[in-house]
Design a protein around this motif. Structure first.
Motif, PDB file in Angstrom:
ATOM      1  N   SER A   1       0.735  -1.140  -0.096  1.00 51.74           N
ATOM      2  CA  SER A   1       0.078   0.046  -0.064  1.00 51.74           C
ATOM      3  C   SER A   1       0.816   1.188  -0.026  1.00 51.74           C
ATOM      4  O   SER A   1       2.115   1.290   0.482  1.00 51.74           O
ATOM      5  N   LEU A   2       0.194   2.290  -0.502  1.00 54.09           N
ATOM      6  CA  LEU A   2       1.047   3.556  -0.413  1.00 54.09           C
ATOM      7  C   LEU A   2      -0.376   4.671  -0.508  1.00 54.09           C
ATOM      8  O   LEU A   2      -1.315   4.446  -0.796  1.00 54.09           O
ATOM      9  N   ARG A   3       0.230   6.027   0.154  1.00 57.59           N
ATOM     10  CA  ARG A   3      -0.610   6.893   0.197  1.00 57.59           C
ATOM     11  C   ARG A   3       0.023   8.188  -0.216  1.00 57.59           C
ATOM     12  O   ARG A   3       0.978   8.611   0.228  1.00 57.59           O
ATOM     13  N   LEU A   4      -0.935   8.830  -1.073  1.00 56.14           N
ATOM     14  CA  LEU A   4      -0.479   9.712  -1.931  1.00 56.14           C
ATOM     15  C   LEU A   4      -0.906  10.942  -1.144  1.00 56.14           C
ATOM     16  O   LEU A   4      -2.211  11.045  -0.838  1.00 56.14           O
ATOM     17  N   SER A   5      -0.477  12.296  -1.093  1.00 60.29           N
ATOM     18  CA  SER A   5      -1.100  13.553  -0.674  1.00 60.29           C
ATOM     19  C   SER A   5      -0.895  14.513  -1.592  1.00 60.29           C
ATOM     20  O   SER A   5      -0.081  14.530  -2.319  1.00 60.29           O
ATOM     21  N   CYS A   6      -1.896  15.470  -1.552  1.00 64.12           N
ATOM     22  CA  CYS A   6      -1.644  16.594  -2.468  1.00 64.12           C
ATOM     23  C   CYS A   6      -1.919  17.966  -1.759  1.00 64.12           C
ATOM     24  O   CYS A   6      -3.339  18.063  -1.073  1.00 64.12           O
ATOM     25  N   ALA A   7      -1.127  18.838  -1.474  1.00 65.00           N
ATOM     26  CA  ALA A   7      -1.328  19.959  -0.650  1.00 65.00           C
ATOM     27  C   ALA A   7      -1.711  21.255  -1.696  1.00 65.00           C
ATOM     28  O   ALA A   7      -0.869  21.417  -2.440  1.00 65.00           O
ATOM     29  N   ALA A   8      -2.810  21.726  -1.214  1.00 66.89           N
ATOM     30  CA  ALA A   8      -3.355  23.081  -2.240  1.00 66.89           C
ATOM     31  C   ALA A   8      -3.047  24.264  -1.288  1.00 66.89           C
ATOM     32  O   ALA A   8      -3.340  24.194  -0.145  1.00 66.89           O
ATOM     33  N   SER A   9      -2.797  25.141  -2.410  1.00 67.78           N
ATOM     34  CA  SER A   9      -2.711  26.599  -1.647  1.00 67.78           C
ATOM     35  C   SER A   9      -2.975  27.424  -2.701  1.00 67.78           C
ATOM     36  O   SER A   9      -3.077  27.336  -3.983  1.00 67.78           O
ATOM     37  N   GLY A  10      -3.230  28.807  -2.321  1.00 64.57           N
ATOM     38  CA  GLY A  10      -3.450  30.001  -3.431  1.00 64.57           C
ATOM     39  C   GLY A  10      -4.990  29.814  -3.666  1.00 64.57           C
ATOM     40  O   GLY A  10      -5.026  30.731  -4.750  1.00 64.57           O
ATOM     41  N   PHE A  11      -5.633  29.024  -3.279  1.00 68.58           N
ATOM     42  CA  PHE A  11      -7.175  29.278  -3.595  1.00 68.58           C
ATOM     43  C   PHE A  11      -7.984  28.386  -2.674  1.00 68.58           C
ATOM     44  O   PHE A  11      -7.550  27.897  -1.685  1.00 68.58           O
ATOM     45  N   THR A  12      -9.407  28.546  -2.744  1.00 65.64           N
ATOM     46  CA  THR A  12     -10.246  28.191  -1.793  1.00 65.64           C
ATOM     47  C   THR A  12     -10.553  26.825  -2.289  1.00 65.64           C
ATOM     48  O   THR A  12     -11.312  26.369  -2.857  1.00 65.64           O
ATOM     49  N   PHE A  13      -9.878  25.696  -1.490  1.00 64.57           N
ATOM     50  CA  PHE A  13      -9.613  24.433  -1.809  1.00 64.57           C
ATOM     51  C   PHE A  13     -11.148  23.770  -1.600  1.00 64.57           C
ATOM     52  O   PHE A  13     -11.364  22.952  -2.637  1.00 64.57           O
ATOM     53  N   SER A  14     -11.951  24.263  -0.847  1.00 65.68           N
ATOM     54  CA  SER A  14     -13.298  23.695  -0.582  1.00 65.68           C
ATOM     55  C   SER A  14     -14.327  24.112  -1.568  1.00 65.68           C
ATOM     56  O   SER A  14     -15.633  23.616  -1.317  1.00 65.68           O
ATOM     57  N   ASP A  15     -14.019  24.773  -2.590  1.00 64.49           N
ATOM     58  CA  ASP A  15     -14.680  25.304  -3.296  1.00 64.49           C
ATOM     59  C   ASP A  15     -14.620  24.505  -4.844  1.00 64.49           C
ATOM     60  O   ASP A  15     -15.615  24.721  -5.725  1.00 64.49           O
ATOM     61  N   HIS A  16     -13.775  23.622  -4.801  1.00 63.44           N
ATOM     62  CA  HIS A  16     -13.620  22.772  -6.006  1.00 63.44           C
ATOM     63  C   HIS A  16     -13.582  21.354  -5.646  1.00 63.44           C
ATOM     64  O   HIS A  16     -13.053  20.897  -4.909  1.00 63.44           O
TER      65      HIS A  16
END
Lengths: 117, 111
Positions: free
Chosen positions: A17-32
């Motif tokens: 198993s493997l877990r990938l992450s994606c960190a978001a910035s510069g916009f309202t993440f919860s709108d997309h």
């Protein structure tokens, strides 16, 4: 500016198993809505999964259904992909992307996953 | 859901115009105006060029244009430049299986 940064890739053995992450910035993440796409070495793009704003609506490609799980944490501005029972054919660069206007308008730089014994 | 069909390669001389086709079905390209196009230069991340068949995001050159007829969407690059050498992928909403499907990709070469 919009920034998406994937992490968590690496070398993993078949069946693990493997877990990938994606960190978001510069916009309202919860709108997309957010999406995972992958690209095997020298191959085309393969749409894998997306998740709605609330996380209530989720879709998977047949190739990963039942093995991969997408999730998000809007409080942490993060998207995840839990990859279980990986196979050699899962070897690819994995991209996260933001969905806007029925298209993927911003992509991360990708994280490489290699499945090999 | 099968990938949308694109020609493997298209080439053109500097300054010329070329068109890349993306062929699907009534369940995707022909049924919805939700086709987008992406450019991927060698070793780089895909970049959105066109959304909703023919709309350009801000910052994308007007040398790129999109259209659709029946089950085939098209991307036209006018005034071909060396920097346009890249792989191009179409993507469409689909009512069968997964919500989105990519095309097989087209390699553009500038002669």
């Amino acid at each position: 500016q919009v920034q998406l940064v994937e992490s968590g890739g690496g070398l993993v053995k078949p069946g693990e198993s493997l877990r990938l992450s994606c960190a978001a910035s510069g916009f309202t993440f919860s709108d997309h809505y957010m999406t995972w796409i992958r690209q095997a070495p020298g191959k085309g793009l393969e749409w894998l999964s997306y998740i709605s704003i609330s996380g209530f609506t989720i879709y998977y490609a047949d190739s990963v259904k039942g093995r991969f799980t997408i999730s998000r944490d809007n409080a942490r501005n993060s998207l995840y992909l839990q990859m279980d029972s990986v196979r050699a054919e899962d070897t690819a660069i994995y991209y996260c992307a933001r969905e806007r206007l029925r298209s993927l308008d911003n992509w991360g730089q990708g994280t490489l996953v290699i499945v090999s014994s | 859901q099968s990938a949308l069909t694109q020609p493997a390669s298209v080439s053109g001389s500097h300054g010329q115009s070329i068109t890349i086709s993306c062929t699907g079905f009534i369940s995707d390209v022909d049924g919805y105006n939700y086709v987008s196009w992406y450019q991927q230069r060698a070793g780089k991340v895909p970049k959105l060029l066109i959304y909703d068949v023919s709309n350009r995001p801000s910052g994308v050159s007007d040398r790129f244009s999109g259209s659709e007829s029946g089950n085939t969407a098209s991307l036209t690059i006018s005034g071909l430049q060396a920097e346009d050498e890249a792989d191009y992928f179409c993507c469409s909403y689909t009512s069968i299986g997964t919500p989105w499907v990519f095309g097989t990709g087209t390699k553009v070469t500038v002669l």
